[in-house]
Scaffold this motif. Structure first.
Motif, mmCIF file in Angstrom:
data_model
loop_
_atom_site.group_PDB
_atom_site.id
_atom_site.type_symbol
_atom_site.label_atom_id
_atom_site.label_comp_id
_atom_site.label_asym_id
_atom_site.label_seq_id
_atom_site.Cartn_x
_atom_site.Cartn_y
_atom_site.Cartn_z
ATOM 1 N N CYS A 230 0.835 -1.200 0.000
ATOM 2 C CA CYS A 230 0.000 0.000 0.000
ATOM 3 C C CYS A 230 0.877 1.261 0.000
ATOM 4 N N LEU A 231 1.961 1.266 0.744
ATOM 5 C CA LEU A 231 2.875 2.407 0.747
ATOM 6 C C LEU A 231 3.529 2.587 -0.618
ATOM 7 N N PHE A 232 3.780 1.453 -1.310
ATOM 8 C CA PHE A 232 4.368 1.545 -2.644
ATOM 9 C C PHE A 232 3.385 2.214 -3.611
ATOM 10 N N ARG A 233 2.110 1.845 -3.568
ATOM 11 C CA ARG A 233 1.117 2.443 -4.443
ATOM 12 C C ARG A 233 0.902 3.900 -4.110
ATOM 13 N N ILE A 234 0.895 4.237 -2.810
ATOM 14 C CA ILE A 234 0.707 5.633 -2.414
ATOM 15 C C ILE A 234 1.855 6.491 -2.928
ATOM 16 N N GLY A 235 3.074 5.983 -2.868
ATOM 17 C CA GLY A 235 4.201 6.733 -3.389
ATOM 18 C C GLY A 235 4.117 6.943 -4.891
ATOM 19 N N ILE A 236 3.706 5.922 -5.595
ATOM 20 C CA ILE A 236 3.575 6.056 -7.054
ATOM 21 C C ILE A 236 2.520 7.092 -7.404
ATOM 22 N N LEU A 237 1.361 7.042 -6.746
ATOM 23 C CA LEU A 237 0.291 7.986 -7.031
ATOM 24 C C LEU A 237 0.711 9.413 -6.680
ATOM 25 N N GLU A 238 1.461 9.558 -5.610
ATOM 26 C CA GLU A 238 1.912 10.888 -5.217
ATOM 27 C C GLU A 238 2.848 11.484 -6.276
ATOM 28 N N ARG A 239 3.754 10.635 -6.802
ATOM 29 C CA ARG A 239 4.668 11.126 -7.833
ATOM 30 C C ARG A 239 3.922 11.424 -9.141
#
Length: 872
Positions: free
Chosen positions: A832-841
């Motif tokens: 979930c943290l990986f997806r959140i980071g991708i969406l933020e970028r």
């Protein structure tokens, strides 16, 4: 032939026998009936015609123009200008390699055949040289059996021997042998014969045998001798077309029923001895007449044999079909030149040398002193037949109809020999267009003794005529007796028309006629004005009409399966209209008597169900069905009131005969019955008028269809259906245009905006500004929408992570968290943290790129050739 049977691979092949010297020229055979004698050829020293006697040049030119004009008029009625293109001649280079050379296996077969011929000739000096090999169309020696190529054509009509024989006889033009007492030197492949559409008896037999074997028949080509009529394909020996001998059809086998000893014995059928004696005398007279006719035919054949100088020497080839396969009950012959199936005892066939199929050849060792009467077609009997290649198994046929099969468990030296013969011919193919021609140039004429048959290809005639059989009363074919015309693909659904010399006419229709007409006959000699009988497909008509007979003064209609149980209506018309000189009759003829006949209504008793109702001007007579318990039937007669318009009767106007002692009906019941009969009479009169109108309209339609014949073309027949072809081409063109348009629109980013304008080719300044604002607005909305989607997805992932963290804290506090759940929690948080980071970028990148894309689109619009002059 012991050396031939024991020949092994170690024994060297014997050299081929030296060629036999050419036979002395035979007597010129007489020409077949109907052919003109050949014109004498002028030698160089012959006297030339005097030029002074030649016609002047202008006269010659005029004659040429006249001949040309007359040639234009030399067409039959209904013949369109359809022409079948001529096929190009085949060159040697057009044939496959198997036609122009032999393989090692074929060379071995030729050496084997040459050795067999040499040994046979040494043992049987009196026999003619065996016909084992012949040159093909490329001049290469081939074994005769390898020339047969079994093929099943993809047409369901050509799966049975009768249509196959008719097709070969019609499609191939028959030619005579160059030497009537010698076998042909060239034996082309069946494929070439089918392409050239001409051939002699050997060529046609090879083609027919190939198609019969492909269809599953046990067929063989027969090399033998026949009469002059058979060799010349003279169908005058057949009295009528319908008299052609058909091959025996297999009788359906029914399982035998076991006798039941408890079944009731049926009563003995009584018969008159006098009737039996009369029938026996009539049968005896028929047998004597048939025997007398057979004797006359035999005497006539003997006279013809005596008149023929080459009787018994004329070489011929035909087809033999043995019993066994395809449920053929007994053997029979097929004459390929005429397509006629005949008995193996036909006296027109005088002798038999050999038979062969695609695998082997058998030499006849039986004497033909009495023709083919004593021949036994048991190909496994080595005393009667000598084979070239040993082969095992197969049917055994004798003339008494007994079929034997060789015991396959018996081991013989023949079983150890493998069949070597394989066909060198190309596969026989027939395109739908070629199959539709049926005959060379699309038509063919066959002359019989007292008939003439004309065959035409489908769609060749504008009126759909495919066959015409004309029967004559004399053998000179001058006085016509009857004509039978067969049609195909007619829009009016007519199948056959028969015209007799006495004026009688018959027409037969297939289902689908607008009036559901099945058959119509006209008899000019019956009735005062001729009799016309119309039959209908009753199950397709709402009124259930089966037949209508009309003589002008009387009309009879029969029905079936009607809800009112009506089965027959008889109408008698007044002769006053005809006596007034109206030849065609009035529109509605005055009716004198109407009679309707009914079946028994099961819902009523016999005394209540009417059997016949007769309507006349003064009364109505009703007869009811007879009760089986009585010898007579109940009947009533109602007298009509004399006053016009009065529809009420009194009891004294009804005369009733009852077979049962019942009380008289009440006056109200009698009046109700009379009113119902009056309504039935009105319906009957209206039905008669409708029948007259229908008959007149039907005759008018038939005459119009005959004047303007229209043929139906199947929707799937793309060769002839021009309308379907035109629709298909238009549809394909439209699809191509739409594809090009879609492709252009895909490349043009302004296409969705230009299509909204009334005149996209002439853009105004206002249109250009509107397009620019709309494009920038749409891009801005799209960029904002994309950013919103990324932000919503980012928020959803954060919410999922927070819910999972809350659950983990509660589980740890309560001490219920297991090791597996701990591992799953760690993995979930990591993903979930990986997806959140991708969406933020992605959201950050989109915010940075959005202004650049907006500026780029504005620059593109200002520099577009269609908008630039308005946006500068």
């Amino acid at each position: 032939l012991d050396n031939h049977r024991a020949m092994s691979d170690s024994a060297p092949p014997a050299p081929p026998a030296p060629p036999t010297p050419p036979a002395p020229p035979a007597a010129v055979p007489p020409l077949p009936p109907g052919l003109p004698p050949p014109a004498p050829r002028l030698s160089e020293d012959a006297e030339r015609p005097d030029p002074s006697l030649q016609p002047p040049a202008e006269i010659d030119a005029a004659l040429g123009e006249l001949a040309s004009d007359l040639a234009k008029l030399n067409t039959e009625d209904g013949s369109p200008t359809t022409n079948f293109p001529a096929k190009p001649a085949l060159a040697e280079s057009d044939f496959p390699l198997s036609y122009r050379s032999n393989t090692a296996k074929e060379e071995e077969i030729l050496q084997f055949a040459a050795n067999f011929r040499r040994q046979f000739q040494a043992l049987y000096v009196h026999r003619k040289p065996l016909f084992l090999t012949a040159k093909n169309e490329c001049g290469v020696d081939k074994f005769v059996s390898s020339t047969i190529r079994p093929t099943l054509l993809p047409y369901k009509e050509l799966y049975h021997h009768e249509p196959l024989a008719r097709f070969v006889a019609d499609y191939i033009s028959f030619t005579f042998l160059e030497d009537p007492i010698q076998v042909p030197e060239v034996l082309p492949s069946p494929t070439t014969t089918l392409w050239n559409q001409k051939g002699n008896c050997f060529d046609m037999s090879l083609l027919l045998c190939s198609l019969l074997e492909g269809a599953g028949y046990d067929a063989y080509c027969v090399q033998g001798y026949a009469s002059r009529k058979v060799c010349f394909a003279d169908k005058a020996r057949v009295k009528q077309v319908a008299d052609e001998v058909q091959a025996p059809s297999p009788a359906p086998s029914k399982p035998a029923k076991k006798p039941n000893k408890y079944s009731l014995k049926r009563a003995t059928t009584l018969s008159s001895e006098f009737d039996q004696a009369q029938a026996a005398r009539a049968e005896q007279r028929q047998q004597e007449a048939a025997k007398k006719e057979a004797q006359e035919q035999a005497a006539q054949a003997t006279v013809q044999l005596e008149e023929d100088e080459l009787a018994g020497l004329r070489v011929h080839c035909w087809v033999l079909v043995l019993a066994g396969k395809r449920e053929v009950p007994e053997a029979f012959f097929i004459e390929p030149s005429t397509g006629q199936a005949t008995s193996v005892l036909d006296p027109e066939y005088h002798g038999l040398e050999a038979v062969f199929n695609s695998k082997n050849l058998w030499v006849n060792m039986q004497r033909c002193t009495n023709g083919l009467v004593d021949i036994v077609y048991d190909l496994h009997d080595s005393a009667r037949w000598e084979f070239v290649f040993p082969s095992a198994g197969g049917p055994t046929i004798s003339l008494n109809g007994v079929t034997k099969v060789k015991d396959m468990d018996e081991e013989t030296p023949e079983d150890q020999v493998t069949d070597l013969v394989t066909s060198w011919c190309s596969k026989i193919t027939l395109t739908p267009r070629e199959y539709a021609t049926r005959c060379p140039s699309g038509s063919r004429t066959i002359l019989h003794e007292t008939a003439k048959t004309e065959v035409f290809a489908e769609y060749l005639k504008e009126n759909g005529l495919v066959k015409r059989v004309t029967t004559y009363t004399d053998s000179e074919l001058k006085e016509v007796k009857s004509t039978v015309e067969t049609f195909s693909h007619r829009k009016d659904k007519i199948l056959r028309r028969v015209k007799h010399s006495d004026g009688r006419e018959e027409e037969y229709y297939e289902p689908g006629h607008p009036n559901h007409l099945k058959q119509m006959k006209f008899f000019p000699d019956e009735g005062a004005h001729g009799k016309r009988v119309m039959s209908f497909y009753y199950d397709a008509r709402p009124d259930g009409l089966i037949q209508r007979q009309d003589t002008g003064l009387e009309m009879i209609e029969t029905y079936r399966e009607r809800p009112d149980f009506l089965v027959r209506r008889e109408v008698t018309f007044s002769s006053a209209a005809w006596d007034d000189g109206v030849t065609a009759g009035p529109q509605h003829r005055p009716v004198e008597v109407m009679k309707q006949t009914y079946d028994h209504d099961p819902a009523l008793t016999p005394s209540e169900s009417p059997a016949t109702i007769v309507f006349v001007d003064e009364a109505i007579m009703v007869t009811y069905h007879k009760d089986p318990r009585h010898i007579s039937a109940t009947s009533r007669e109602f007298e009509k009131p004399s006053e016009p318009g009065n529809r009420t009767i009194t009891p004294d106007m009804v005369h009733t005969y009852r077979v049962e002692g019942r009380a008289a009906e009440k006056t109200s019941e009698v009046n109700a019955m009379f009113q119902a009969l009056l309504r039935t009479e009105e319906k009957c009169r209206q039905s008669v008028k409708n029948s007259e109108i229908e008959s007149r309209a039907l005759l008018k339609r038939i005459a119009e269809d005959e004047r303007n014949s229209t043929l139906e073309i199947s929707f799937y027949d793309t060769l002839r259906n021009g309308e379907v072809k035109r629709r298909r081409e238009e549809k394909e063109k439209k699809q191509r245009e739409e594809e090009i348009k879609r492709e252009q629109m895909g490349r043009d980013y302004l296409a969705p905006y230009l299509i909204q304008l009334e005149n996209p080719d002439n853009i105004t300044e206002q249109d250009a500004l509107a397009i620019k604002e709309q494009c920038l607005r749409d891009l801005k909305e799209r960029l904002i929408e994309k950013a919103q989607i990324i932000h919503d997805t980012f928020t959803e992932e954060q919410a999922k992570l927070e819910r999972k963290q809350t659950w983990h804290k509660e589980a740890v506090a309560q001490g219920i968290l297991r090791m597996q759940e701990e591992e799953e929690y760690v993995k979930f948080c990591k993903d979930c943290l990986f997806r959140i980071g991708i969406l933020e970028r992605r959201l950050q990148m989109h915010k940075e790129e959005a202004p650049q894309r907006y500026i780029k689109l504005d620059h593109t619009l200002r520099n577009d050739s269609r908008l630039a002059r308005f946006l500068k």
